[in-house]
Write a protein that holds these residues in place. Structure first.
Motif, mmCIF file in Angstrom:
data_model
loop_
_atom_site.group_PDB
_atom_site.id
_atom_site.type_symbol
_atom_site.label_atom_id
_atom_site.label_comp_id
_atom_site.label_asym_id
_atom_site.label_seq_id
_atom_site.Cartn_x
_atom_site.Cartn_y
_atom_site.Cartn_z
ATOM 1 N N ARG A 1 1.001 -1.634 -0.185
ATOM 2 C CA ARG A 1 -0.282 -0.319 -0.323
ATOM 3 C C ARG A 1 0.954 1.496 0.479
ATOM 4 N N CYS A 2 -0.077 2.712 -0.350
ATOM 5 C CA CYS A 2 1.230 3.573 -0.639
ATOM 6 C C CYS A 2 1.341 4.132 1.541
ATOM 7 N N PRO A 3 2.200 4.669 1.704
ATOM 8 C CA PRO A 3 2.849 4.595 2.723
ATOM 9 C C PRO A 3 1.821 6.315 3.576
ATOM 10 N N HIS A 4 1.582 7.253 2.679
ATOM 11 C CA HIS A 4 0.537 8.129 2.960
ATOM 12 C C HIS A 4 -0.505 7.712 2.387
ATOM 13 N N CYS A 5 -1.253 7.189 1.409
ATOM 14 C CA CYS A 5 -2.827 7.558 1.946
ATOM 15 C C CYS A 5 -3.473 5.864 2.114
ATOM 16 N N GLY A 6 -2.844 4.814 1.826
ATOM 17 C CA GLY A 6 -3.016 3.639 2.684
ATOM 18 C C GLY A 6 -3.522 2.730 1.030
ATOM 19 N N ARG B 1 6.305 9.603 -7.853
ATOM 20 C CA ARG B 1 5.010 9.879 -6.916
ATOM 21 C C ARG B 1 3.473 8.923 -7.303
ATOM 22 N N CYS B 2 2.950 9.101 -5.652
ATOM 23 C CA CYS B 2 2.182 8.096 -5.834
ATOM 24 C C CYS B 2 1.499 8.175 -6.288
ATOM 25 N N ARG B 3 0.173 7.265 -7.293
ATOM 26 C CA ARG B 3 -0.224 8.187 -8.730
ATOM 27 C C ARG B 3 -2.268 8.168 -7.099
ATOM 28 N N TYR B 4 -2.174 8.018 -6.771
ATOM 29 C CA TYR B 4 -3.240 7.721 -6.105
ATOM 30 C C TYR B 4 -3.099 9.476 -4.876
ATOM 31 N N CYS B 5 -2.489 9.577 -4.744
ATOM 32 C CA CYS B 5 -2.544 11.024 -3.984
ATOM 33 C C CYS B 5 -1.291 12.530 -3.788
ATOM 34 N N HIS B 6 -0.554 11.332 -5.256
ATOM 35 C CA HIS B 6 0.768 12.322 -6.029
ATOM 36 C C HIS B 6 1.550 12.583 -4.777
HETATM 37 ZN ZN LIG Z 1 -0.411 7.601 -1.968
#
Ligand SMILES: [Zn+2]
Length: 355
Positions: free
Chosen positions: A36-41, A61-66
């Motif tokens: 999982r993304c460590p920021h947005c999960g 960057r994360c595709r979901y929360c950038h």
């Molecule tokens: Zn993310």
């Protein structure tokens, strides 16, 4: 095709090692749950997990929360890919080569976990040690079993004694608390007796005090202030007593290494270690176990790995002006260089000396 296959395999293994490096020190499962993304999960899909490429395509960057993703992830992947590619240039596809991949993968995991936590997990160091010994026993690869076992014990013994003397200096020659039932005191005793009586008797006597300490619940040991100063004296005297200096030194290191690795294994397998106050020591036995594991793969070239590691560590420590630096990454680096280029370096050095 083989180098390309090795590179891709290395990138994928590197991606798995990222998970190991991240989760193993926290005691989390390596297989589950999925990444999982460590920021947005947000759960990461296959498209987000293509080694190196996903990072580059998504601009780090994360595709979901950038939010930015650590450059550590593609670095570990590229490093592992590079190491596997290097291996493919030395070895054809074979069972032995798979073992080299395992050797390198374990070293990458150990190096980065040490960077993060200043610890080398016993599961990985002893895994590396036993895999090396097993490979030597079953396949005589990368070297015969006797050389692997000697290399493991000699290298671990040498570093354990260096740590012993370092600790004694750091404590300004005050006696350190002896661990029950086994600790560095037994290692130093094994070394002293090994010098005089050979590694077998040295280890047997130290195991005896280990058993007695376990039985009585008190440390039945000789003080470090006795064993450590006597050790070099006995070593230097051994030729006068009709012995051979190198044999005596071998007895010293084999016995010390045997006790260090056996004692470390005891503490690793102990279900719940008691809470103890940390003593100031020059070097944790984590490094001793790692160097012992390298000895199982490298034989005596583990000492070249140690030398290269100390050199690289000291150089970078000076450049970065960091006081506390983990030694594991440098040992791992020295070990990899010694594994692939040890013989070449040694021959070049001998030629340079004119020998
Ligand atoms: Zn993310």
């Amino acid at each position: 095709m083989w180098p390309l296959f090795a590179l891709v395999l290395g990138l994928l293994v590197g991606s798995f090692l990222n998970v190991v490096i991240h989760r193993l020190p926290k005691g989390e499962s390596i297989v589950f749950p999925p990444s999982r993304c460590p920021h947005c999960g947000h759960r990461l899909g296959p498209v987000d997990l293509v080694p190196v490429l996903s990072y580059l395509v998504l601009g780090g960057r994360c595709r979901y929360c950038h939010r930015p993703i650590s450059h550590r992830y593609p670095l570990v992947e590229a490093l592992t890919g590079g190491l596997f590619l290097l291996t493919s240039l030395f070895y054809p596809p074979s069972l032995e080569t798979l073992l080299v991949f395992a050797f390198l993968g374990l070293l990458v995991a150990l190096a980065f976990i040490d960077l993060d936590t200043y610890e080398l997990p016993d599961g990985l160091t002893y895994g590396l040690l036993f895999l090396g010994l097993l490979s030597a026993y079953l396949l005589s690869f990368p070297r015969p079993f006797v050389e692997a076992l000697d290399g493991a014990l000699l290298a671990a013994g040498a570093l354990a004694l260096i740590a012993g003397y370092g600790g004694l200096f750091l404590r300004r020659f005050r006696e350190g608390r002896a661990e029950v039932p086994v600790g560095p005191h037994q290692v130093h005793m094994a070394a002293l007796f090994g010098t005089l009586l050979g590694p077998g008797v040295g280890m047997a006597l130290a195991f005896l005090t280990w058993a007695l300490s376990g039985r009585t619940g008190k440390a039945v040991v000789l003080p470090d202030r006795v064993t450590l100063p006597l050790l070099p004296l006995f070593l230097l005297l051994s030729p006068l007593l009709g012995g051979d200096f190198l044999e005596a030194l071998k007895g010293t290191l084999l016995a010390a290494g045997g006790l260090a690795l056996a004692g470390g294994l005891y503490w690793a397998l102990r279900p719940s270690p008691p809470e103890t106050e940390e003593e100031p020591v020059a070097m944790g036995y984590g490094d001793v176990k790692l160097l012992g594991a390298l000895g199982a793969w490298l034989g005596l070239y583990a000492f070249l790995g140690l030398f290269l590691g100390v050199f690289a560590g000291a150089l970078l420590g000076l450049l970065l002006r960091q006081r506390k630096i983990p030694f594991g990454p440098y040992l791992a680096l020295g070990g990899v260089v010694a594994f692939f280029f040890g013989e070449t370096l040694w021959r070049a050095y001998m030629a340079w000396l004119g020998l």
